[in-house]
Every structure is written in C-alpha cells, then in structure tokens.
Design a protein around this motif. Structure first.
Motif, PDB file in Angstrom:
ATOM      1  N   MET A 182      29.835   0.724   4.390  1.00 23.44           N
ATOM      2  CA  MET A 182      30.325  -0.569   3.898  1.00 23.44           C
ATOM      3  C   MET A 182      29.183  -1.584   3.888  1.00 23.44           C
ATOM      4  N   LEU A 183      28.449  -1.635   4.988  1.00 23.15           N
ATOM      5  CA  LEU A 183      27.312  -2.559   5.080  1.00 23.15           C
ATOM      6  C   LEU A 183      26.272  -2.231   3.998  1.00 23.15           C
ATOM      7  N   GLY A 184      25.957  -0.937   3.873  1.00 23.73           N
ATOM      8  CA  GLY A 184      24.962  -0.520   2.880  1.00 23.73           C
ATOM      9  C   GLY A 184      25.363  -0.936   1.480  1.00 23.73           C
ATOM     10  N   GLY A 185      26.647  -0.764   1.141  1.00 23.05           N
ATOM     11  CA  GLY A 185      27.136  -1.154  -0.180  1.00 23.05           C
ATOM     12  C   GLY A 185      26.898  -2.630  -0.427  1.00 23.05           C
ATOM     13  N   ILE A 186      27.248  -3.434   0.569  1.00 21.36           N
ATOM     14  CA  ILE A 186      27.096  -4.887   0.414  1.00 21.36           C
ATOM     15  C   ILE A 186      25.612  -5.261   0.309  1.00 21.36           C
ATOM     16  N   VAL A 187      24.766  -4.597   1.128  1.00 21.15           N
ATOM     17  CA  VAL A 187      23.331  -4.881   1.050  1.00 21.15           C
ATOM     18  C   VAL A 187      22.812  -4.583  -0.359  1.00 21.15           C
ATOM     19  N   ILE A 188      23.227  -3.447  -0.909  1.00 26.96           N
ATOM     20  CA  ILE A 188      22.745  -3.097  -2.248  1.00 26.96           C
ATOM     21  C   ILE A 188      23.261  -4.065  -3.300  1.00 26.96           C
ATOM     22  N   GLY A 189      24.524  -4.455  -3.163  1.00 25.50           N
ATOM     23  CA  GLY A 189      25.064  -5.457  -4.079  1.00 25.50           C
ATOM     24  C   GLY A 189      24.248  -6.736  -4.033  1.00 25.50           C
ATOM     25  N   LEU A 190      23.918  -7.166  -2.810  1.00 21.36           N
ATOM     26  CA  LEU A 190      23.150  -8.414  -2.657  1.00 21.36           C
ATOM     27  C   LEU A 190      21.731  -8.258  -3.194  1.00 21.36           C
ATOM     28  N   VAL A 191      21.091  -7.122  -2.881  1.00 22.92           N
ATOM     29  CA  VAL A 191      19.727  -6.907  -3.370  1.00 22.92           C
ATOM     30  C   VAL A 191      19.715  -6.963  -4.895  1.00 22.92           C
ATOM     31  N   ARG A 192      20.739  -6.353  -5.504  1.00 26.20           N
ATOM     32  CA  ARG A 192      20.772  -6.347  -6.968  1.00 26.20           C
ATOM     33  C   ARG A 192      20.997  -7.745  -7.545  1.00 26.20           C
ATOM     34  N   SER A 193      21.947  -8.489  -6.969  1.00 28.18           N
ATOM     35  CA  SER A 193      22.235  -9.797  -7.555  1.00 28.18           C
ATOM     36  C   SER A 193      21.102 -10.790  -7.264  1.00 28.18           C
ATOM     37  N   LEU A 194      20.638 -10.821  -6.011  1.00 24.82           N
ATOM     38  CA  LEU A 194      19.552 -11.753  -5.693  1.00 24.82           C
ATOM     39  C   LEU A 194      18.261 -11.317  -6.374  1.00 24.82           C
ATOM     40  N   GLY A 195      18.048 -10.000  -6.440  1.00 26.32           N
ATOM     41  CA  GLY A 195      16.853  -9.486  -7.109  1.00 26.32           C
ATOM     42  C   GLY A 195      16.817  -9.869  -8.570  1.00 26.32           C
ATOM     43  N   SER A 196      17.967  -9.795  -9.245  1.00 30.11           N
ATOM     44  CA  SER A 196      17.963 -10.111 -10.677  1.00 30.11           C
ATOM     45  C   SER A 196      17.696 -11.600 -10.878  1.00 30.11           C
ATOM     46  N   GLN A 197      18.070 -12.420  -9.878  1.00 28.59           N
ATOM     47  CA  GLN A 197      17.803 -13.849  -9.989  1.00 28.59           C
ATOM     48  C   GLN A 197      16.335 -14.173  -9.701  1.00 28.59           C
TER      49      GLN A 197
END
Lengths: 303, 328
Positions: free
Chosen positions: A253-268
């Motif tokens: 669960m944590l890993g999923g959220i980390v990846i979601g955040l990396v993707r959204s913040l990374g794209s910004q």
C-alpha cells in the motif's frame, strides 16, 4: 503551493490504485515466491469486462440513481470475474508445478500473461478504446484553483474500505492466520494441519478481487482502456510491491502511494517524459541501499 | 546425445546455414540474418541465466546500449564518425562495462531482487533512449549507420550482413564452448548449483557472478551493434523494451536452458514462428478466401505453448547435459 497540493491529491489517488494491484503481486509472492507476471493482464481483462457491462447497460445515459446501481453491479461482477479467473489460473496452471524449480512457474506466468493479452486483443482489438464517462468530472471543492473531483472521491471511497477490510481479514480471521502461517513456512503450516493448497487458492482469489476493483476504478476515472494497459500498470504496481518490501501487505500500500506521488510530483517538477525512468531509478537505488524494501524485514536466504 | 553426434549436428547446421545464404531470397535471407543476430543475443543471456543461474530480465537494455554506441560512433551527426569495425568492438566493451557498473553494486541482492533491478534498468535505458533526444534522436533513431567498408556491396546485397552475423555467431559459439570447460565456466556452474557450497570451496561468488554478467552484457552489445549496422539505423526505443527481454528469455526456456544448442534452437523456433510461419499462414489463409487471420491468435498460441512446455517438458527441446542427467 497550490500546485504542490494538487499534485499531492493526484498522486494519492493514482497511488491507491497502484496499491490495489500491488497487493495482488505481493500476496502471491509472499506465499509462493512467484512473480505473477499475468496479474497486470488480469487487471486489463477486468477493465474490458467493465467496459462491456457499462456499455451494455448504457450507464452514461442514466440518471444518478440508475448509474449508481449500475456501477455497484459492475464492481461486483468484475471483482467476482477477476477473483475466479485468478483462482482458476492457480488451480489449473501453477498447482501442478508447485514443486518445480522457481523458473518454471515464472515462465508459466509469462505464458499466462501472453494468453490474457492475446484474449484482450481478440476481444476488443489493438486500438485504445474510450470508456464511457459515467462519473461527472465535477470539482467538489469550493475553489477553482484546487480540484478534488467526484472521480477522486470514488477512488478513495472504494480503495480505503477494501484495504482496511483486507488488513482486518488477514490479521483477525482464521483463514488470514493460515495465510500468514503459510507465507512464513509452508511445510510447517502443512504439518500443523493447514490445507496449504486451499490457502494459496484463496490468496489468488483475493488478489484477483482487488485487481477487479482496480480495473473498474481505472475505467471509470481514466476513461481509456487498451489491451496493453495491463503491462504498463502491472509494471508500476509490481514496482510498488517491491518498493514496499515484496510479500509485505502494508508495504504494497505504501509503495503504491509512493509511486503515485513520484509520478505526479515528477511530472510537475522533473518533466512528464522522465517520470517512468524516475520511478525505476528510485527502485534500483532503494534496492541497492535497502534490499528488502521500505517495510520489508531482512530475510536470510534459506540453505 | 554423445559429443560426436553433437559435433556432426553442429557442423551440419553450419553447412546448411552457409548454403542457405547462397540460395535464399533477399526477404527470407534477411529474416534468417535477424535470427542469427538474435542467436548471439540469446547466447549472451544464456551465460547469465543458463550458466550462472542469475535471473536477468533486462537483456534488451544491453542490446540497446550496443546498438546506440555503434550509432553514436559512426553516424555523421557526431564528430566521431568511426568505421563500423572499431565501433563494433567499442560497443561490445562498452556494454560489458555497463553490465559491470550495474551488477557491481547489485549482485549481493537475493535472486529475485537482482531480476527486478535488471528489469528496472531495462526500463530506465528505454526511457533514456526515448528522451535524450539530442543524443539518440528519440524515436527517430540514429541513422544512417554507414556500411563497414566500400569494398563490398553491404547495402545492396543482404548476404554480407548475413555472413557477418553467421561468422560472429560461430566465433561466439567457439568462445563459449571453450569457456564451458574452463575454470571460469565450471565456477559458473558451481555457483548456479549451490552458491553456499561453491563459496565454501573457495570460489569468490561475487567475482564469478560479475564475469558472467559482464560477458552476457558484452555479447548482447555485440549483437546490438550488428543488428543496428544491418538495419542501417539504431531502431528507436521500442526495439529495446521489457517485452524483448522476456522474449529472449523465452528463446532459452523453449530451447533448453544452459546449453548452446538449446539457445540457438529456441531462437530459430520462436523467431521462425513469429516472423516466418505466422505471415506465411496469414498469406495462405487469405488466399483460400477466409477473412480470418492467424496473427490475431499468435499471442494466445505462444502463451499456451509456454504453459504446456512448463507443464510437460520444462527442460526445453534440447536439455543441457546436466538437466538430462537429473531427469533420468
């Protein structure tokens, strides 16, 4: 600041979606040490079924009450379908080769992944398909500068109870206890009278159930499906599972959220086209410095 | 199979391939040339997975590194403009070095984690090729890669690249044959069978694994270099995906892991199915007037074949001698 908050919301919602798929990878790995490559493609078939149901019912033309009922029905059917398919996959394909060397089931999983992808290709063709827009894209917050839409709400409303329910299930029920025992040591579990094959079957079914839920959410919120979606999202979800410590439920669960955040913040802040490379680079670095993942405990190699 | 029949089989296959190059049509010859290049790639992966028993899921990355080193060193858009031959050697060494750089810090990881790192590395390389547009030209690829020399008509006649691929393949096979019976080859097998026991006998496990990884990566780079040269361009990021890595792994599995015959046979069977048999079947079906295409079912048939193979003959078409003994 608002942009950061916005990306935080986006990251959290996609992250929980990845987490739902990641749980299927991590549970199966935890119990039989198999990287189930077919899991992403199972998710894809679930999304295709959801598309078929939603189009057949004509949900986008219905009123709120009808649409809600239809969505609930779609969730139930897709979750049952994916659970059954995953259960049968284990029963028919992996169970007969349970004691073979590790590469054998892994290659079978690759084979199943190809079969699922091929079925998807025959079922809906190779092009991207629009998924009917049933949920309004309405902003639920009063301001214009920050968006938290009905779609985001749907993601949270479905994923949170599922994950909470799963945690309770694994921690407090008899079957959950049997799962933990089997994951720790299958031989000892068998000696204690646990029907290990039945437990493994349930594990696959639960993983499928969550993938089914994720597939409906994906269709309803992303609104595009294709036979290749399983491959790409499966890879992210699998990365999430490893990032959190493979075999570890809260870790997924944590890993999923980390990846979601990396993707959204990374794209910004880094650039859209680099987000995927960023995810995998973080994965490699994490594994080099903390090989067991964020929450995993160090396991000693069995001799 | 005794060593003697094995040798005759190898010589017979080689003779058949040499003769085939003389009589083949350009289209068919080009297809088989690709298969020969992929045989080199499969043999490289076989060193890592088959010999040393390390699961490597990102071999396409090293294939791509080889292709792009060749491209960067030869095309006119960069100042180097080397000849193909030194570029090919540089690509081989460069991929090997990349393999060492990746494997050095990660080899202490447990089996599956190493596989995941290689998978991640493969994705990073793919996206790097796609996004570093001022070096790689992104999806437009680097081109044209010039012909190796002006003595032969490399681009007009497919046979030269065909025989180049065949010649390099033969050299690689001879090299691997020698290594199999050498000190390092036996060290690989020992590590594969039981790492703990092998290191107790005084083998430096990390070093042994590193050589396997480096050699595998170098052979993949060599294959990539020839692949790019024969296409006259580097092929773009979509040629170096996870899917390709998995497919090459399937070549080994179907053919029989851990031996040269198996790797080559698997490559011929699967690429033959994909690139020669499927289009032929499609043509044949179309001529008989049915609006049904075999290629639609290609993936399902391939997947089912893998599943059935794992159920009934997991050791592959040509099991390695050791797997054969274990089965008895």
């Amino acid at each position: 600041m608002l942009i950061f908050l916005q990306q935080l919301i986006n990251g959290l919602t996609t992250g929980t979606l990845f987490a739902l798929i990641a749980i299927g990878y991590t549970m199966v790995y935890g119990i039989i040490e198999l990287i189930n490559f077919a899991h992403g493609d199972l998710f894809m078939l679930g999304a295709f079924l959801a598309l078929t149901i939603v189009s057949a019912l004509g949900l986008e033309h219905m009123g709120p009450a009808g649409a809600t009922g239809g969505i609930v029905l779609t969730f139930v059917l897709c979750m049952a379908f994916c659970a059954l398919l995953n259960f049968l996959q284990d029963r028919i394909i992996y169970r007969p080769i349970r004691n073979a060397p590790k590469l054998t089931p892994l290659v079978s999983a690759i084979g199943v992944s190809f079969v699922f992808m091929g079925i998807g290709q025959i079922w809906k063709g190779v092009a991207d398909i629009n998924f009917p827009d049933v949920i309004p894209n309405k902003n639920l917050l009063g301001t214009d500068s920050l968006r938290f839409t009905a779609k985001d709400l749907l993601v949270i409303l479905v994923t949170t109870p599922l994950m909470a329910g799963l945690t309770v299930f694994v921690r407090f029920t008899k079957l959950g206890k049997a799962m933990r025992a089997t994951a720790q040591n299958p031989t000892a579990a068998r000696l204690m009278g646990i029907d290990v094959d039945r437990v493994i079957g349930w594990t696959f079914a639960i993983g499928g159930l969550l993938a089914g839920a994720a597939s409906v959410i994906y269709g309803l919120t992303i609104n595009t499906v294709s036979f290749q979606m399983g491959y790409q999202n499966g890879l992210y979800a699998f990365t999430a599972a490893v990032l959190g410590g493979i075999g570890n439920l809260p870790g997924a669960m944590l890993g999923g959220i980390v990846i979601g955040l990396v993707r959204s913040l990374g794209s910004q802040y880094v650039g859209e086209q680099w987000t995927s490379a960023l995810v995998f680079a973080i994965l490699i670095l994490l594994l080099v410095f903390r090989p067991s993942g964020l929450l995993g405990t160090r396991t000693r190699e069995k001799v | 199979m005794s060593r003697k029949t094995e040798r005759w089989l190898a010589l017979g296959t080689l003779l058949a391939l040499v003769l085939f190059g003389l009589v083949a049509s350009p289209r068919m010859g080009g297809q088989v040339k690709d298969i020969l290049v992929f045989c080199i790639l499969a043999l490289g992966l076989n060193v890592v997975v088959g010999y040393a028993g390390l699961l490597q899921l990102g071999i396409a990355a090293f294939f791509g590194i080889g292709a792009y080193i060749t491209g960067i060193l030869t095309v006119t858009q960069f100042p180097f403009q080397w000849n193909f031959w030194p570029a090919m050697i540089a690509a081989t060494i460069g991929s090997g070095v990349a393999g060492v750089l990746l494997a050095g810090p990660t080899l202490r990881l447990r089996g599956d984690y190493l596989a995941i790192v290689t998978l991640g590395f493969g994705e990073v390389i793919k996206f790097a090729i796609k996004n570093l547009e001022n070096i790689t030209n992104g999806s437009r690829a680097l081109n044209p890669i010039p012909a190796p020399d002006s003595l032969l008509d490399w681009n007009g006649n497919f046979r030269w690249y065909y025989y180049l691929a065949l010649g390099v393949l033969v050299l690689v096979v001879l090299l691997l044959r020698t290594l199999e019976d050498s000190r390092i080859g036996r060290a690989w097998f020992a590590i594969r069978e039981d790492e703990l026991a092998a290191s107790c006998m005084g083998l430096n496990a990390a070093q042994v694994k590193l050589t396997a990884f480096a050699l595998g990566a170098a052979l993949a780079g060599l294959a990539g270099s020839i692949y790019a040269a024969s296409l006259n361009q580097t092929g773009g990021p979509d040629s170096y995906t996870f899917n390709r890595s998995i497919t090459v792994l399937c070549f080994l599995i179907i053919g029989g892991m851990g031996n040269i015959r198996g790797a080559i046979a698997g490559t011929f069977v699967l690429m033959g199915y994909d690139n020669i048999l499927t289009p032929a079947l499609d043509n044949w079906i179309q001529e008989s007037g049915v609006s049904w295409r075999f290629s639609t079912f290609k993936l399902v048939v391939f997947g089912l074949a893998l599943i059935l193979m794992m159920r009934f003959r997991p050791e592959g078409i040509f099991p390695s001698r050791r797997a054969e003994q274990e089965a008895d």
